[in-house]
Write an enzyme that holds these catalytic residues in place. Sequence first.
Site, mmCIF file in Angstrom:
data_model
loop_
_atom_site.group_PDB
_atom_site.id
_atom_site.type_symbol
_atom_site.label_atom_id
_atom_site.label_comp_id
_atom_site.label_asym_id
_atom_site.label_seq_id
_atom_site.Cartn_x
_atom_site.Cartn_y
_atom_site.Cartn_z
ATOM 1 N N VAL A 1 0.831 -1.203 0.000
ATOM 2 C CA VAL A 1 0.000 0.000 0.000
ATOM 3 C C VAL A 1 0.871 1.262 0.000
ATOM 4 O O VAL A 1 0.552 2.251 -0.646
ATOM 5 C CB VAL A 1 -0.965 -0.023 1.220
ATOM 6 C CG1 VAL A 1 -1.638 1.324 1.415
ATOM 7 C CG2 VAL A 1 -2.018 -1.120 1.032
ATOM 8 N N GLU A 2 2.006 1.220 0.707
ATOM 9 C CA GLU A 2 2.855 2.412 0.814
ATOM 10 C C GLU A 2 3.567 2.753 -0.491
ATOM 11 O O GLU A 2 3.628 3.914 -0.876
ATOM 12 C CB GLU A 2 3.891 2.215 1.926
ATOM 13 C CG GLU A 2 3.335 2.417 3.313
ATOM 14 C CD GLU A 2 2.916 3.862 3.561
ATOM 15 O OE1 GLU A 2 3.530 4.780 2.998
ATOM 16 O OE2 GLU A 2 1.953 4.068 4.314
ATOM 17 N N SER A 3 4.173 1.761 -1.134
ATOM 18 C CA SER A 3 4.985 2.095 -2.316
ATOM 19 C C SER A 3 4.753 1.124 -3.473
ATOM 20 O O SER A 3 5.557 1.070 -4.390
ATOM 21 C CB SER A 3 6.482 2.095 -1.944
ATOM 22 O OG SER A 3 6.921 0.780 -1.629
ATOM 23 N N TYR B 1 -7.276 3.839 5.103
ATOM 24 C CA TYR B 1 -5.921 3.387 4.817
ATOM 25 C C TYR B 1 -5.588 2.129 5.631
ATOM 26 O O TYR B 1 -5.093 1.130 5.102
ATOM 27 C CB TYR B 1 -4.960 4.528 5.145
ATOM 28 C CG TYR B 1 -3.524 4.132 5.197
ATOM 29 C CD1 TYR B 1 -2.728 4.189 4.058
ATOM 30 C CD2 TYR B 1 -2.953 3.696 6.389
ATOM 31 C CE1 TYR B 1 -1.410 3.810 4.109
ATOM 32 C CE2 TYR B 1 -1.631 3.316 6.440
ATOM 33 C CZ TYR B 1 -0.867 3.371 5.308
ATOM 34 O OH TYR B 1 0.435 2.989 5.357
#
Length: 406
Positions: free
Chosen positions: A122-124, A309
Amino acid sequence: MKTLYPLLLSAALLTPVASPALAADDFSACLAGLRGDAAAKGVNGDTYSRYTSALEPDMTVIEALDYQPEFRSPIWDYLAALVDDERVADGRAKLAEWGDTLRAVEARYGVDPETVVAVWGVESNYGRNFGKRPLVTSLATLSCFGRRQSYFRGEFFTTLKILQEGHVAPEHLNGSWAGAFGHTQFMPSTFMRVAVDFDGDGRRDLVDSVPDALASTANYLVRSGWRSGEPWGYEVKLPQGFDESLAGRKKRRPLAEWVAMGLSRIGDEPVAPHDGPAALLLPAGAAGPAFLVFRNFDAIYSYNAAESYALAIAHLSDRLKGGGDFATPWPTDDAGISRAERRELQTLLLERGHDIGEVDGMIGSRTREAIKAEQARLGFEENGRAGRKILDALRPPASPADAAPR
Ligand code: CA
Protein backbone atom coordinates in the site's frame (compact mmCIF):
# COMPACT_ATOMS: atom_id res chain seq x y z
CA MET A 1 -3.43 54.90 -18.18
CA LYS A 2 0.00 53.46 -18.96
CA THR A 3 0.86 53.39 -15.26
CA LEU A 4 -1.74 50.70 -14.68
CA TYR A 5 0.56 48.01 -16.03
CA PRO A 6 3.50 48.61 -13.69
CA LEU A 7 1.04 48.85 -10.81
CA LEU A 8 -0.51 45.51 -11.66
CA LEU A 9 2.92 43.94 -12.08
CA SER A 10 4.19 45.12 -8.73
CA ALA A 11 1.00 43.87 -7.09
CA ALA A 12 1.66 40.48 -8.63
CA LEU A 13 5.21 40.50 -7.29
CA LEU A 14 3.91 40.79 -3.75
CA THR A 15 2.61 37.23 -4.03
CA PRO A 16 5.69 35.03 -3.53
CA VAL A 17 4.42 32.06 -5.52
CA ALA A 18 3.73 34.24 -8.55
CA SER A 19 7.38 35.16 -9.04
CA PRO A 20 10.09 32.51 -9.35
CA ALA A 21 12.86 35.15 -9.28
CA LEU A 22 11.66 36.65 -6.02
CA ALA A 23 11.12 33.20 -4.52
CA ALA A 24 14.74 32.29 -5.34
CA ASP A 25 16.08 35.42 -3.59
CA ASP A 26 13.94 34.79 -0.54
CA PHE A 27 14.99 31.16 -0.62
CA SER A 28 18.73 31.91 -0.53
CA ALA A 29 18.24 34.31 2.36
CA CYS A 30 16.04 31.80 4.19
CA LEU A 31 18.57 28.98 3.75
CA ALA A 32 21.39 31.20 4.97
CA GLY A 33 19.27 32.00 8.03
CA LEU A 34 18.64 28.32 8.78
CA ARG A 35 22.31 27.29 8.79
CA GLY A 36 22.67 27.97 12.53
CA ASP A 37 19.47 26.08 13.43
CA ALA A 38 20.68 23.14 11.36
CA ALA A 39 24.04 23.16 13.19
CA ALA A 40 22.18 23.11 16.52
CA LYS A 41 20.49 19.90 15.33
CA GLY A 42 23.82 18.28 14.48
CA VAL A 43 24.13 19.14 10.78
CA ASN A 44 27.71 20.24 10.22
CA GLY A 45 28.67 23.17 8.00
CA ASP A 46 30.14 21.01 5.24
CA THR A 47 26.98 18.95 4.95
CA TYR A 48 24.80 22.05 4.95
CA SER A 49 26.86 23.71 2.20
CA ARG A 50 27.12 20.58 0.07
CA TYR A 51 23.38 19.99 -0.12
CA THR A 52 22.02 23.56 -0.09
CA SER A 53 24.49 25.74 -2.01
CA ALA A 54 23.05 25.17 -5.49
CA LEU A 55 19.51 24.52 -4.34
CA GLU A 56 16.53 26.11 -6.07
CA PRO A 57 13.05 26.10 -4.56
CA ASP A 58 10.30 23.92 -5.99
CA MET A 59 7.18 26.00 -5.53
CA THR A 60 4.93 23.17 -6.73
CA VAL A 61 5.29 21.58 -3.26
CA ILE A 62 3.61 24.68 -1.80
CA GLU A 63 0.73 24.15 -4.23
CA ALA A 64 0.58 20.52 -3.06
CA LEU A 65 0.56 21.69 0.58
CA ASP A 66 -2.45 23.93 -0.08
CA TYR A 67 -4.27 21.57 -2.43
CA GLN A 68 -7.83 20.82 -1.42
CA PRO A 69 -9.22 17.85 -3.34
CA GLU A 70 -12.52 18.81 -4.94
CA PHE A 71 -13.31 15.15 -5.43
CA ARG A 72 -13.48 12.69 -2.56
CA SER A 73 -13.61 9.03 -3.44
CA PRO A 74 -16.07 6.78 -1.64
CA ILE A 75 -14.31 4.09 0.40
CA TRP A 76 -15.26 1.33 -2.06
CA ASP A 77 -13.33 3.13 -4.83
CA TYR A 78 -10.33 3.56 -2.58
CA LEU A 79 -10.26 -0.11 -1.54
CA ALA A 80 -11.02 -1.42 -5.04
CA ALA A 81 -7.78 0.16 -6.32
CA LEU A 82 -5.59 -0.48 -3.27
CA VAL A 83 -6.63 -4.09 -2.73
CA ASP A 84 -7.15 -5.50 -6.22
CA ASP A 85 -6.17 -8.91 -7.65
CA GLU A 86 -3.01 -7.39 -9.12
CA ARG A 87 -1.77 -6.16 -5.73
CA VAL A 88 -2.63 -9.52 -4.13
CA ALA A 89 -0.71 -11.41 -6.85
CA ASP A 90 2.24 -9.01 -6.60
CA GLY A 91 2.21 -9.40 -2.81
CA ARG A 92 2.23 -13.19 -3.04
CA ALA A 93 5.24 -12.97 -5.36
CA LYS A 94 7.02 -10.73 -2.82
CA LEU A 95 6.17 -13.15 0.02
CA ALA A 96 7.91 -15.90 -1.96
CA GLU A 97 10.85 -13.74 -3.11
CA TRP A 98 11.59 -12.34 0.37
CA GLY A 99 10.43 -15.36 2.40
CA ASP A 100 13.70 -15.89 4.30
CA THR A 101 13.99 -12.21 5.19
CA LEU A 102 10.33 -12.00 6.23
CA ARG A 103 10.68 -15.05 8.49
CA ALA A 104 13.75 -13.49 10.11
CA VAL A 105 11.81 -10.23 10.57
CA GLU A 106 8.93 -12.14 12.16
CA ALA A 107 11.34 -13.96 14.47
CA ARG A 108 12.81 -10.69 15.70
CA TYR A 109 9.72 -8.41 15.79
CA GLY A 110 6.74 -10.75 15.96
CA VAL A 111 4.95 -9.24 12.97
CA ASP A 112 3.70 -11.74 10.40
CA PRO A 113 5.02 -11.59 6.80
CA GLU A 114 1.60 -10.84 5.27
CA THR A 115 1.09 -7.71 7.36
CA VAL A 116 4.58 -6.40 6.61
CA VAL A 117 4.12 -7.07 2.89
CA ALA A 118 0.64 -5.47 2.94
CA VAL A 119 2.12 -2.24 4.33
CA TRP A 120 4.81 -2.38 1.64
CA GLY A 121 2.18 -2.90 -1.08
CA VAL A 122 0.00 0.00 0.00
CA GLU A 123 2.85 2.41 0.81
CA SER A 124 4.98 2.09 -2.32
CA ASN A 125 3.36 -0.65 -4.44
CA TYR A 126 6.19 -2.97 -3.33
CA GLY A 127 8.92 -0.48 -4.12
CA ARG A 128 7.63 0.67 -7.52
CA ASN A 129 6.38 4.03 -6.30
CA PHE A 130 8.79 6.02 -4.18
CA GLY A 131 7.77 9.49 -5.34
CA LYS A 132 10.02 11.45 -7.66
CA ARG A 133 10.74 14.69 -5.83
CA PRO A 134 14.25 15.26 -4.43
CA LEU A 135 13.71 15.32 -0.66
CA VAL A 136 16.18 18.09 0.13
CA THR A 137 14.58 20.42 -2.42
CA SER A 138 11.01 19.74 -1.25
CA LEU A 139 11.74 20.04 2.46
CA ALA A 140 13.95 23.12 2.05
CA THR A 141 11.16 24.80 0.09
CA LEU A 142 8.56 23.82 2.71
CA SER A 143 10.93 25.16 5.39
CA CYS A 144 10.94 28.61 3.77
CA PHE A 145 7.46 29.11 2.29
CA GLY A 146 3.87 28.29 3.15
CA ARG A 147 2.22 26.89 6.25
CA ARG A 148 3.84 24.64 8.88
CA GLN A 149 7.41 25.87 8.25
CA SER A 150 8.65 24.95 11.73
CA TYR A 151 7.46 21.34 11.29
CA PHE A 152 9.11 21.02 7.89
CA ARG A 153 12.36 22.59 9.14
CA GLY A 154 12.68 19.72 11.59
CA GLU A 155 12.21 17.25 8.72
CA PHE A 156 14.65 19.22 6.54
CA PHE A 157 17.43 19.14 9.15
CA THR A 158 16.79 15.46 9.79
CA THR A 159 17.08 14.76 6.05
CA LEU A 160 20.50 16.44 6.03
CA LYS A 161 21.51 14.28 9.00
CA ILE A 162 20.44 11.13 7.15
CA LEU A 163 22.72 12.17 4.28
CA GLN A 164 25.52 13.21 6.65
CA GLU A 165 25.43 9.78 8.28
CA GLY A 166 25.48 8.09 4.87
CA HIS A 167 22.35 5.95 5.24
CA VAL A 168 20.84 6.60 1.81
CA ALA A 169 22.50 7.46 -1.51
CA PRO A 170 21.85 11.22 -2.06
CA GLU A 171 20.78 10.71 -5.69
CA HIS A 172 18.18 8.17 -4.54
CA LEU A 173 16.68 10.30 -1.78
CA ASN A 174 13.45 11.16 -3.60
CA GLY A 175 9.92 10.96 -2.29
CA SER A 176 6.50 12.53 -1.95
CA TRP A 177 6.04 16.30 -1.98
CA ALA A 178 5.90 16.24 1.85
CA GLY A 179 9.10 14.23 2.27
CA ALA A 180 7.94 10.62 2.76
CA PHE A 181 10.47 8.34 1.08
CA GLY A 182 11.56 4.79 0.33
CA HIS A 183 9.81 1.41 0.38
CA THR A 184 8.04 2.29 3.63
CA GLN A 185 7.38 5.99 2.87
CA PHE A 186 8.70 7.13 6.26
CA MET A 187 9.12 10.82 7.00
CA PRO A 188 12.74 11.65 7.92
CA SER A 189 11.89 12.02 11.64
CA THR A 190 10.17 8.60 11.58
CA PHE A 191 13.26 7.20 9.90
CA MET A 192 15.47 8.52 12.72
CA ARG A 193 13.18 7.07 15.39
CA VAL A 194 12.30 3.73 13.85
CA ALA A 195 14.44 2.63 10.88
CA VAL A 196 16.76 -0.31 11.47
CA ASP A 197 19.75 -1.84 9.70
CA PHE A 198 18.62 -5.41 9.08
CA ASP A 199 21.10 -6.50 6.40
CA GLY A 200 24.00 -5.57 8.69
CA ASP A 201 25.92 -3.20 6.41
CA GLY A 202 25.89 -0.45 9.03
CA ARG A 203 23.45 1.76 7.10
CA ARG A 204 19.72 2.14 7.57
CA ASP A 205 18.73 2.27 3.95
CA LEU A 206 14.99 2.36 3.25
CA VAL A 207 15.53 3.02 -0.46
CA ASP A 208 18.05 0.45 -1.67
CA SER A 209 17.72 -2.29 0.96
CA VAL A 210 14.50 -4.32 1.05
CA PRO A 211 15.55 -6.12 4.28
CA ASP A 212 16.12 -2.78 6.03
CA ALA A 213 12.73 -1.54 4.79
CA LEU A 214 10.77 -4.66 5.80
CA ALA A 215 12.35 -4.81 9.26
CA SER A 216 11.78 -1.07 9.75
CA THR A 217 8.09 -1.53 8.92
CA ALA A 218 7.81 -4.32 11.51
CA ASN A 219 9.68 -2.19 14.04
CA TYR A 220 7.26 0.68 13.40
CA LEU A 221 4.27 -1.57 14.10
CA VAL A 222 5.86 -2.95 17.27
CA ARG A 223 6.58 0.57 18.52
CA SER A 224 2.93 1.40 17.81
CA GLY A 225 1.68 -1.39 20.05
CA TRP A 226 1.55 -4.43 17.74
CA ARG A 227 0.84 -7.69 19.56
CA SER A 228 2.21 -10.84 18.06
CA GLY A 229 -0.31 -13.50 17.08
CA GLU A 230 -3.40 -11.33 17.53
CA PRO A 231 -5.72 -10.43 14.63
CA TRP A 232 -6.24 -6.82 13.51
CA GLY A 233 -9.96 -7.54 13.61
CA TYR A 234 -12.51 -9.17 11.34
CA GLU A 235 -15.76 -8.61 9.56
CA VAL A 236 -18.90 -9.07 11.65
CA LYS A 237 -22.64 -9.25 11.11
CA LEU A 238 -24.82 -6.70 12.90
CA PRO A 239 -28.11 -7.62 14.54
CA GLN A 240 -31.34 -6.09 13.14
CA GLY A 241 -31.92 -2.47 14.17
CA PHE A 242 -28.39 -1.98 15.50
CA ASP A 243 -27.61 1.47 16.96
CA GLU A 244 -25.00 2.96 14.56
CA SER A 245 -23.91 5.54 17.11
CA LEU A 246 -22.01 2.81 19.00
CA ALA A 247 -19.51 2.60 16.14
CA GLY A 248 -16.18 4.44 16.18
CA ARG A 249 -12.54 3.47 16.45
CA LYS A 250 -12.21 5.06 19.90
CA LYS A 251 -15.44 3.64 21.31
CA ARG A 252 -13.86 0.49 22.66
CA ARG A 253 -15.68 -1.98 24.87
CA PRO A 254 -15.01 -5.54 25.96
CA LEU A 255 -15.63 -8.08 23.25
CA ALA A 256 -18.18 -9.85 25.46
CA GLU A 257 -20.36 -6.72 25.37
CA TRP A 258 -20.41 -6.69 21.59
CA VAL A 259 -21.30 -10.36 21.56
CA ALA A 260 -24.08 -9.72 24.09
CA MET A 261 -25.46 -7.03 21.75
CA GLY A 262 -25.79 -9.66 19.04
CA LEU A 263 -22.73 -9.07 16.84
CA SER A 264 -21.41 -12.25 15.30
CA ARG A 265 -18.31 -13.05 13.32
CA ILE A 266 -18.79 -13.86 9.66
CA GLY A 267 -17.59 -17.39 8.88
CA ASP A 268 -17.08 -20.38 11.11
CA GLU A 269 -14.27 -19.13 13.31
CA PRO A 270 -14.81 -18.25 16.97
CA VAL A 271 -15.40 -14.61 17.86
CA ALA A 272 -11.85 -14.08 19.09
CA PRO A 273 -8.90 -15.94 20.50
CA HIS A 274 -8.59 -13.27 23.20
CA ASP A 275 -10.84 -10.90 25.09
CA GLY A 276 -9.28 -7.46 24.68
CA PRO A 277 -11.17 -4.25 24.06
CA ALA A 278 -12.72 -3.96 20.61
CA ALA A 279 -14.19 -1.14 18.55
CA LEU A 280 -16.76 -1.35 15.78
CA LEU A 281 -16.06 0.26 12.41
CA LEU A 282 -18.83 1.01 9.94
CA PRO A 283 -16.93 2.69 7.08
CA ALA A 284 -20.11 3.08 4.99
CA GLY A 285 -22.74 2.98 7.73
CA ALA A 286 -24.77 0.05 9.03
CA ALA A 287 -25.82 -0.95 5.49
CA GLY A 288 -22.23 -1.80 4.50
CA PRO A 289 -19.51 -4.11 5.84
CA ALA A 290 -18.95 -3.95 9.62
CA PHE A 291 -15.70 -4.72 11.42
CA LEU A 292 -14.65 -5.35 14.99
CA VAL A 293 -11.10 -4.06 15.36
CA PHE A 294 -8.48 -4.64 18.07
CA ARG A 295 -5.21 -3.18 19.19
CA ASN A 296 -3.31 -4.25 16.06
CA PHE A 297 -5.68 -2.23 13.90
CA ASP A 298 -4.64 0.85 15.88
CA ALA A 299 -0.99 -0.03 15.28
CA ILE A 300 -1.64 -0.09 11.52
CA TYR A 301 -3.77 3.07 11.80
CA SER A 302 -0.86 4.96 13.37
CA TYR A 303 1.12 4.51 10.15
CA ASN A 304 -1.00 7.06 8.31
CA ALA A 305 -3.83 8.16 10.63
CA ALA A 306 -6.68 7.21 8.30
CA GLU A 307 -9.19 4.41 8.90
CA SER A 308 -9.69 3.70 5.20
CA TYR A 309 -5.92 3.39 4.82
CA ALA A 310 -5.60 1.02 7.79
CA LEU A 311 -8.51 -1.05 6.50
CA ALA A 312 -6.78 -1.36 3.11
CA ILE A 313 -3.63 -2.76 4.74
CA ALA A 314 -5.59 -5.03 7.07
CA HIS A 315 -7.72 -6.37 4.22
CA LEU A 316 -4.71 -6.83 1.92
CA SER A 317 -2.95 -8.84 4.68
CA ASP A 318 -6.03 -11.09 4.91
CA ARG A 319 -6.14 -11.52 1.12
CA LEU A 320 -2.44 -12.44 1.17
CA LYS A 321 -3.29 -15.11 3.74
CA GLY A 322 -5.85 -16.55 1.36
CA GLY A 323 -8.94 -14.68 2.54
CA GLY A 324 -11.60 -13.42 0.15
CA ASP A 325 -13.55 -10.21 -0.34
CA PHE A 326 -15.78 -8.83 2.39
CA ALA A 327 -18.96 -10.86 2.81
CA THR A 328 -21.22 -7.81 2.96
CA PRO A 329 -21.27 -5.72 -0.22
CA TRP A 330 -20.73 -1.97 -0.12
CA PRO A 331 -24.04 -0.08 -0.19
CA THR A 332 -23.86 1.09 -3.80
CA ASP A 333 -25.19 0.05 -7.20
CA ASP A 334 -21.99 1.33 -8.83
CA ALA A 335 -19.07 -0.59 -7.34
CA GLY A 336 -15.42 0.46 -7.39
CA ILE A 337 -13.04 -0.87 -10.05
CA SER A 338 -9.51 -2.26 -9.95
CA ARG A 339 -6.42 -0.61 -11.40
CA ALA A 340 -6.57 -2.92 -14.42
CA GLU A 341 -10.18 -1.85 -14.99
CA ARG A 342 -9.22 1.82 -14.57
CA ARG A 343 -6.64 1.37 -17.32
CA GLU A 344 -9.29 -0.33 -19.46
CA LEU A 345 -11.69 2.57 -18.84
CA GLN A 346 -8.99 5.07 -19.82
CA THR A 347 -8.28 3.12 -23.01
CA LEU A 348 -12.00 3.18 -23.88
CA LEU A 349 -12.08 6.94 -23.25
CA LEU A 350 -9.06 7.45 -25.52
CA GLU A 351 -10.74 5.38 -28.24
CA ARG A 352 -13.72 7.71 -28.00
CA GLY A 353 -11.43 10.68 -28.67
CA HIS A 354 -11.04 12.09 -25.15
CA ASP A 355 -7.68 13.71 -24.48
CA ILE A 356 -6.90 12.14 -21.11
CA GLY A 357 -3.13 11.79 -21.49
CA GLU A 358 -1.41 8.53 -20.63
CA VAL A 359 -3.23 5.33 -19.70
CA ASP A 360 -1.83 4.94 -16.17
CA GLY A 361 -4.78 3.82 -14.06
CA MET A 362 -4.65 7.12 -12.14
CA ILE A 363 -7.97 8.92 -12.26
CA GLY A 364 -6.97 12.58 -12.55
CA SER A 365 -8.99 15.63 -13.52
CA ARG A 366 -8.77 15.01 -17.28
CA THR A 367 -10.02 11.43 -16.93
CA ARG A 368 -12.86 12.67 -14.71
CA GLU A 369 -13.86 15.34 -17.25
CA ALA A 370 -13.95 12.67 -19.97
CA ILE A 371 -16.07 10.40 -17.75
CA LYS A 372 -18.46 13.31 -17.14
CA ALA A 373 -18.84 13.88 -20.86
CA GLU A 374 -19.66 10.21 -21.40
CA GLN A 375 -22.04 10.19 -18.43
CA ALA A 376 -23.85 13.19 -19.95
CA ARG A 377 -24.12 11.42 -23.31
CA LEU A 378 -25.51 8.29 -21.64
CA GLY A 379 -27.92 10.14 -19.38
CA PHE A 380 -26.10 9.01 -16.22
CA GLU A 381 -25.45 11.14 -13.17
CA GLU A 382 -22.50 13.39 -14.12
CA ASN A 383 -20.17 12.80 -11.17
CA GLY A 384 -16.91 12.02 -13.02
CA ARG A 385 -16.44 8.84 -11.00
CA ALA A 386 -14.55 5.86 -12.43
CA GLY A 387 -16.92 3.05 -11.41
CA ARG A 388 -18.39 -0.21 -12.63
CA LYS A 389 -21.40 1.43 -14.31
CA ILE A 390 -19.55 3.70 -16.75
CA LEU A 391 -16.99 0.98 -17.48
CA ASP A 392 -19.73 -1.53 -18.38
CA ALA A 393 -21.52 1.07 -20.51
CA LEU A 394 -18.41 1.87 -22.57
CA ARG A 395 -17.29 -1.74 -23.03
CA PRO A 396 -18.01 -3.15 -26.46
CA PRO A 397 -20.26 -6.22 -26.49
CA ALA A 398 -18.18 -9.28 -25.59
CA SER A 399 -19.14 -11.15 -28.75
CA PRO A 400 -21.65 -10.83 -31.62
CA ALA A 401 -23.96 -13.18 -29.69
CA ASP A 402 -24.16 -10.60 -26.86
CA ALA A 403 -25.11 -7.75 -29.18
CA ALA A 404 -28.65 -6.44 -29.30
CA PRO A 405 -30.96 -8.74 -31.24
CA ARG A 406 -31.33 -7.84 -34.92
CA1 CA B 1 21.47 -1.82 5.99
